[in-house]
Design an enzyme around this catalytic site. Structure first.
Site, PDB file in Angstrom:
ATOM      1  N   HIS A  83       0.846  -1.202   0.000  1.00 53.37           N
ATOM      2  CA  HIS A  83       0.000   0.000   0.000  1.00 53.37           C
ATOM      3  C   HIS A  83       0.881   1.252   0.000  1.00 53.37           C
ATOM      4  O   HIS A  83       1.197   1.810   1.046  1.00 53.37           O
ATOM      5  CB  HIS A  83      -0.913  -0.024   1.230  1.00 53.37           C
ATOM      6  N   HIS A  85       1.664   5.089  -2.113  1.00 51.65           N
ATOM      7  CA  HIS A  85       1.245   6.075  -3.111  1.00 51.65           C
ATOM      8  C   HIS A  85       2.513   6.661  -3.725  1.00 51.65           C
ATOM      9  O   HIS A  85       3.258   7.363  -3.035  1.00 51.65           O
ATOM     10  CB  HIS A  85       0.396   7.180  -2.474  1.00 51.65           C
ATOM     11  N   LEU A  86       2.761   6.349  -4.999  1.00 51.63           N
ATOM     12  CA  LEU A  86       3.977   6.863  -5.649  1.00 51.63           C
ATOM     13  C   LEU A  86       3.712   8.168  -6.384  1.00 51.63           C
ATOM     14  O   LEU A  86       4.646   8.839  -6.816  1.00 51.63           O
ATOM     15  CB  LEU A  86       4.559   5.821  -6.609  1.00 51.63           C
ATOM     16  N   ARG A  87       2.437   8.515  -6.560  1.00 53.40           N
ATOM     17  CA  ARG A  87       1.992   9.829  -7.086  1.00 53.40           C
ATOM     18  C   ARG A  87       2.247  10.072  -8.567  1.00 53.40           C
ATOM     19  O   ARG A  87       1.776  11.063  -9.099  1.00 53.40           O
ATOM     20  CB  ARG A  87       2.617  10.980  -6.300  1.00 53.40           C
ATOM     21  N   ASN A 117      -4.653   6.199  -7.231  1.00 52.88           N
ATOM     22  CA  ASN A 117      -5.139   7.588  -7.232  1.00 52.88           C
ATOM     23  C   ASN A 117      -4.099   8.585  -7.742  1.00 52.88           C
ATOM     24  O   ASN A 117      -3.733   9.535  -7.066  1.00 52.88           O
ATOM     25  CB  ASN A 117      -5.702   8.007  -5.865  1.00 52.88           C
ATOM     26  N   HIS A 255      -5.776  -0.463   5.694  1.00 49.98           N
ATOM     27  CA  HIS A 255      -5.549   0.388   6.877  1.00 49.98           C
ATOM     28  C   HIS A 255      -6.601   0.300   7.999  1.00 49.98           C
ATOM     29  O   HIS A 255      -7.291   1.281   8.289  1.00 49.98           O
ATOM     30  CB  HIS A 255      -5.329   1.836   6.475  1.00 49.98           C
ATOM     31  N   ASN A 301      -6.039   9.553   6.849  1.00 51.05           N
ATOM     32  CA  ASN A 301      -7.355   8.943   6.693  1.00 51.05           C
ATOM     33  C   ASN A 301      -7.236   7.447   6.438  1.00 51.05           C
ATOM     34  O   ASN A 301      -6.608   7.074   5.450  1.00 51.05           O
ATOM     35  CB  ASN A 301      -8.081   9.605   5.508  1.00 51.05           C
ATOM     36  N   ASP A 328       0.879   2.648   3.748  1.00 49.74           N
ATOM     37  CA  ASP A 328       0.012   3.730   3.251  1.00 49.74           C
ATOM     38  C   ASP A 328       0.851   4.992   3.070  1.00 49.74           C
ATOM     39  O   ASP A 328       0.407   6.110   3.384  1.00 49.74           O
ATOM     40  CB  ASP A 328      -1.190   3.984   4.178  1.00 49.74           C
ATOM     41  N   HIS A 332       3.022  14.177   0.620  1.00 52.24           N
ATOM     42  CA  HIS A 332       2.401  15.423   0.144  1.00 52.24           C
ATOM     43  C   HIS A 332       3.457  16.516   0.162  1.00 52.24           C
ATOM     44  O   HIS A 332       4.463  16.419   0.880  1.00 52.24           O
ATOM     45  CB  HIS A 332       1.224  15.819   1.037  1.00 52.24           C
TER      46      HIS A 332
HETATM   47  O1  DOR Z   1      -4.336   9.532   4.466  1.00 46.00           O
HETATM   48  C1  DOR Z   1      -4.556   9.073   3.346  1.00 46.00           C
HETATM   49  N1  DOR Z   1      -3.895   9.545   2.272  1.00 46.00           N
HETATM   50  N2  DOR Z   1      -5.484   8.126   3.204  1.00 46.00           N
HETATM   51  C2  DOR Z   1      -5.881   7.707   1.991  1.00 46.00           C
HETATM   52  O2  DOR Z   1      -6.721   6.842   1.929  1.00 46.00           O
HETATM   53  C3  DOR Z   1      -5.315   8.303   0.772  1.00 46.00           C
HETATM   54  C4  DOR Z   1      -3.980   8.886   1.032  1.00 46.00           C
HETATM   55  C5  DOR Z   1      -3.489   9.777  -0.086  1.00 46.00           C
HETATM   56  O3  DOR Z   1      -3.594   9.397  -1.253  1.00 46.00           O
HETATM   57  O4  DOR Z   1      -2.948  10.847   0.217  1.00 46.00           O
END
Ligand code: DOR
Length: 445
Positions: A83, A85-87, A117, A255, A301, A328, A332
């Site tokens: 899990h 996120h490589l963006r 996403n 999560h 989240n 997760d 950012h």
């Molecule tokens: O905190 C989170 N950030 N929860 C998620 O489900 C998505 C993730 C994100 O893509 O930033």
């Protein structure tokens, strides 16, 4: 070049190995695993020099053989994060495949599965193909894309699951945007049976979380922040368990953060329903109080929950009700996290702290070392049917040499990840990957 990792304490639950031994690597693969017997305290610590700054292992090259003296270290399979996120594509100002996979290696992960996403959303073979190509060109570790369940993650129409599966997706998930419609979730679970890969569910009833920003309770009232009740997660965990029972599809719950979710998952497993679940280090390391000074780096989240939930999550990991520790990893940009709590995005940059935070579970007696390796390498590989998470002869030489005695301060500014957003900045942690070997390539950390 051949590499011999000599004299470390090998932990490989896939073969039931928990003893001192050597591993020979050739051509990027594991050629031989030689065990010398059960490791005693003395043996494991032999050869260690704990003086500040001194690297306690050494590398020697002679006659085409590189020897990594790993006495006093654990040798285990490279970790697999299911899990991340490589963006990329679309949010390269937050993270790229290049920087995200570098962060993975720093954290001891030699494989990551990246969530859909991005922009465009990974809901087609084209985007999945792009990610795989980019990862092959610029990645420092293996990357496995996770395709979206619905087109544009809008929740109203199934994406082209078959084509994404053929393109190399290892699971499907609308993570970040829960699938609210039960019919479409039912269909996704039915389809998952054709490919025998999981549907990863971000369990959240959006109508109940109602734009909430943190855990709902006394603290959210005191802070004047809208709360997200535990029930908004638990309602969807219950729904998805019921749908998985109805369809016999493969459900993996992402999560897990609450005691109530844990009870539902435990009960489902006791009833023989074929589901799996993960949690993340922040849910067993930090209660909701971390957002107390409106710290946006602790805004995530699902939200950080109560002390009671933290204890329950640990218990779930101990029992094996929770199969996997995933990060997760949600990087950012600093400017986004510098905004007011209300508008700052959810997410924690997790790849570079996950292993040390999880090692605390070992020192607290919650998990044994083999159980830790199961939760962070073997189980995710099994769930996703990826040929990783093992030190079996013939496997890719993806190996972590772990120094459980190395104390260090978390310094977010020094992360390889572009995402410096961590509530663990400044924490002193004990134990981290000293070497991460990916397909035979040695990274000294
Ligand atoms: O905190 C989170 N950030 N929860 C998620 O489900 C998505 C993730 C994100 O893509 O930033």
């Amino acid at each position: 070049m051949k590499i011999l990792i000599a004299g470390g304490h090998i932990i490989d639950p896939s073969q039931g190995i928990d003893e001192v031994g050597d591993i020979l690597i050739e051509g990027g693969k594991i050629r031989e695993v030689r065990c010398h017997g059960k490791a005693g305290e003395k043996e494991v610590n032999e050869g260690r020099d704990l003086k500040e700054g001194r690297i306690p292992y050494s590398r020697l090259t002679a006659h085409g053989l590189e020897i990594i003296d790993s006495r006093g270290m654990f040798i285990m399979p490279g970790l697999l994060d299911m899990h991340t996120h490589l963006r990329e594509p679309g949010f390269e100002y937050k993270e790229t495949i290049k920087t995200g996979t570098k962060a993975a290696i720093q954290g001891g992960f030699t494989s990551v599965c990246c969530m859909a996403n991005t922009y465009p959303i990974n809901d087609s073979a084209t985007v999945a193909g792009f990610i795989l190509k980019k990862a092959a060109e610029e990645g420092s570790c293996s990357v496995y894309p996770i395709g979206a369940i619905t087109k544009g993650q809008r929740g109203d129409e199934l994406a082209e699951l078959g084509m994404m599966f053929d393109a190399g997706c290892v699971a499907f998930s609308d993570d970040g945007s829960p699938v609210m419609g039960s019919l479409i979730m039912r269909r996704a679970l039915e389809y998952s049976k054709i490919f025998d890969i999981p549907i990863i569910s971000h369990c959240e009833d959006l109508t109940l979380s109602g734009g909430g920003l943190m855990n709902e309770g006394r603290l959210s009232i005191l802070l004047g922040l809208r709360g997200i009740p535990a029930a908004s997660e638990e309602i969807m965990v219950a729904r998805d368990i019921i749908l998985s029972e109805l369809t016999k599809g493969r459900l993996h719950i992402a999560h897990v953060s609450t005691e109530g979710s844990l009870k539902l998952i435990r009960d489902a497993k006791d009833r023989g329903i074929n589901i799996t679940a993960e949690t993340c280090p922040h849910y067993f390391s930090l209660p909701e109080g971390a957002v107390g000074d409106y710290n946006t780096d602790a805004k995530v989240n699902p939200p950080l929950r109560t002390e009671r939930d933290v204890t329950a999550i640990k218990e779930g990991l101990r029992e094996g009700v929770i199969d996997v520790i995933a990060t997760d990893h949600a990087p950012h940009h600093r400017d986004e996290k510098l905004r007011e709590f209300e508008v700052a995005p959810f997410g924690i940059s997790g790849l570079e702290t996950a292993l040390p935070l999880s090692l605390k579970l070992v020192s607290e007696g919650v998990l044994t070392m083999p159980q830790l390796v199961e939760r962070m390498a073997l189980n995710p590989a099994r769930i996703l049917k990826i040929d990783k998470g093992t030190l079996k002869v013939g496997s890719d030489a993806d190996i972590v040499i772990l120094d459980t005695n190395r104390e260090f301060k978390v310094e977010a500014e020094k992360f390889a990840s572009m995402g410096k957003n961590t509530p663990f900045d400044g924490w002193i942690l004990k134990g981290r990957a000293a070497v991460a070997i990916y397909k035979g390539k040695v990274n000294n950390l």
